[in-house]
Design a protein around this motif. Structure first.
Motif, PDB file in Angstrom:
ATOM      1  N   ALA A 174      -3.222   4.918   7.357  1.00 39.13           N
ATOM      2  CA  ALA A 174      -4.824   4.830   7.699  1.00 39.13           C
ATOM      3  C   ALA A 174      -5.374   3.384   8.115  1.00 39.13           C
ATOM      4  CB  ALA A 174      -5.469   5.472   6.259  1.00 39.13           C
ATOM      5  N   GLN A 175      -4.800   2.753   7.425  1.00 41.50           N
ATOM      6  CA  GLN A 175      -4.956   1.042   7.716  1.00 41.50           C
ATOM      7  C   GLN A 175      -4.725   0.758   9.220  1.00 41.50           C
ATOM      8  OE1 GLN A 175      -2.682  -1.933   6.425  1.00 41.50           O
ATOM      9  NE2 GLN A 175      -4.187  -3.507   6.262  1.00 41.50           N
TER      10      GLN A 175
ATOM     11  N   LEU B 129       0.759  -1.360  -0.082  1.00 41.78           N
ATOM     12  CA  LEU B 129       0.001   0.032  -0.037  1.00 41.78           C
ATOM     13  C   LEU B 129       0.854   1.248   0.027  1.00 41.78           C
ATOM     14  CD1 LEU B 129      -2.732  -0.901   2.780  1.00 41.78           C
ATOM     15  CD2 LEU B 129      -3.226  -0.548   0.231  1.00 41.78           C
TER      16      LEU B 129
ATOM     17  N   ARG C 166       0.530   6.664   2.960  1.00 46.04           N
ATOM     18  CA  ARG C 166      -0.648   7.130   3.326  1.00 46.04           C
ATOM     19  C   ARG C 166      -1.717   6.165   3.710  1.00 46.04           C
ATOM     20  NH1 ARG C 166      -3.161  12.573   0.663  1.00 46.04           N
ATOM     21  NH2 ARG C 166      -1.171  13.281   1.368  1.00 46.04           N
ATOM     22  N   GLU C 167      -1.962   5.288   2.912  1.00 55.30           N
ATOM     23  CA  GLU C 167      -3.215   4.254   2.776  1.00 55.30           C
ATOM     24  C   GLU C 167      -2.689   3.376   3.812  1.00 55.30           C
ATOM     25  OE1 GLU C 167      -4.211   2.193  -0.505  1.00 55.30           O
ATOM     26  OE2 GLU C 167      -4.000   4.115  -1.802  1.00 55.30           O
ATOM     27  N   ARG C 168      -1.282   3.003   3.985  1.00 52.07           N
ATOM     28  CA  ARG C 168      -1.052   2.044   4.839  1.00 52.07           C
ATOM     29  C   ARG C 168      -1.034   2.515   6.243  1.00 52.07           C
ATOM     30  NH1 ARG C 168      -0.859  -2.628   5.032  1.00 52.07           N
ATOM     31  NH2 ARG C 168       0.869  -3.040   3.518  1.00 52.07           N
TER      32      ARG C 168
ATOM     33  N   ASP D 201      -6.794   2.649  11.581  1.00 53.85           N
ATOM     34  CA  ASP D 201      -8.104   1.885  11.694  1.00 53.85           C
ATOM     35  C   ASP D 201      -8.012   0.688  12.806  1.00 53.85           C
ATOM     36  OD1 ASP D 201     -10.846   1.668  10.910  1.00 53.85           O
ATOM     37  OD2 ASP D 201      -9.954  -0.084  10.122  1.00 53.85           O
TER      38      ASP D 201
END
Length: 212
Positions: A25-26, A18, A21-23, A29
């Protein structure tokens, strides 16, 4: 063939990583779910890594420790509450509707199924100065915005307006948390409207204009 260590750590095929940034966010979460369920002290970085489906080294690449991860979540949660309060106040010039919208903003946030409000209002880490500062920021920033409206509408001095504003914030967040667990089946909008009605009956008792 050179194998990317990140791909090995994360169990992904080459090219399946990923973006950063997506990592992030993951990971946030996943951490939210663990912190809400277990609290800060009981939560472990191993639990968060497992929930995110990554190795601990990958987790530590983004967050150097559990406190930094918690503070990142807390900062986002506090910003969301403050933003909701600001939007409620800016949505109308009718002060009765402003009170209703502000109370509902707290109820809406508390009702969110992710449970992020527990980090702000039920944290088990408030003895940590950085956490206490963030938690206090919610009351301080929301009260500052509400106090300005109260002072403009009532003519009360700054100190009195701020006291009323802090009282409104406290009423909204405490009653919202009570509603979530013990309010006996009241719908969110109904519960928020009841509390907003109580708040408005009090606030409007300090008018500076006769039409109120």
């Amino acid at each position: 063939m050179v194998i990317d260590q990140h791909d090995v750590e994360e169990g992904r095929p080459r090219g399946g990583r990923l973006p950063r940034r997506e990592r992030r966010a993951q990971l946030l979460d996943a951490a939210l779910g663990v912190f809400v369920a277990q609290g800060f002290h009981a939560a472990a970085m191993d639990d968060i890594a497992d929930r995110a489906g990554v190795s601990k080294p990958v987790l530590y690449q983004h967050f150097p420790g559990k406190l930094e991860l918690y503070l990142a979540l807390l900062d986002t949660s506090c910003d969301a509450i403050i933003s909701g309060c600001r939007e409620a106040l800016e949505a109308t010039q009718d002060n009765k509707q402003r009170v209703a919208a502000t109370v509902d903003a707290f109820y809406t946030y508390v009702a969110h199924d992710a449970g992020a409000f527990r980090l702000v209002f039920e944290s088990d880490l408030t003895n940590e100065p950085a956490v206490r500062e963030q938690v206090d920021r919610v009351t301080a920033d929301c009260a500052t915005m509400i106090a300005a409206v109260i002072a403009d509408d009532t003519g009360l001095p700054a100190g009195a307006s701020r006291l009323l504003a802090v009282s409104l914030v406290g009423m909204a967040q405490v009653s919202a948390r009570f509603w979530l667990t013990e309010a006996g089946g009241l719908e969110r909008k109904e519960a928020a409207a009841l509390v907003a009605g109580l708040a408005w009956r009090g606030i409007r008792g300090y008018p500076k204009t006769e039409e109120h």
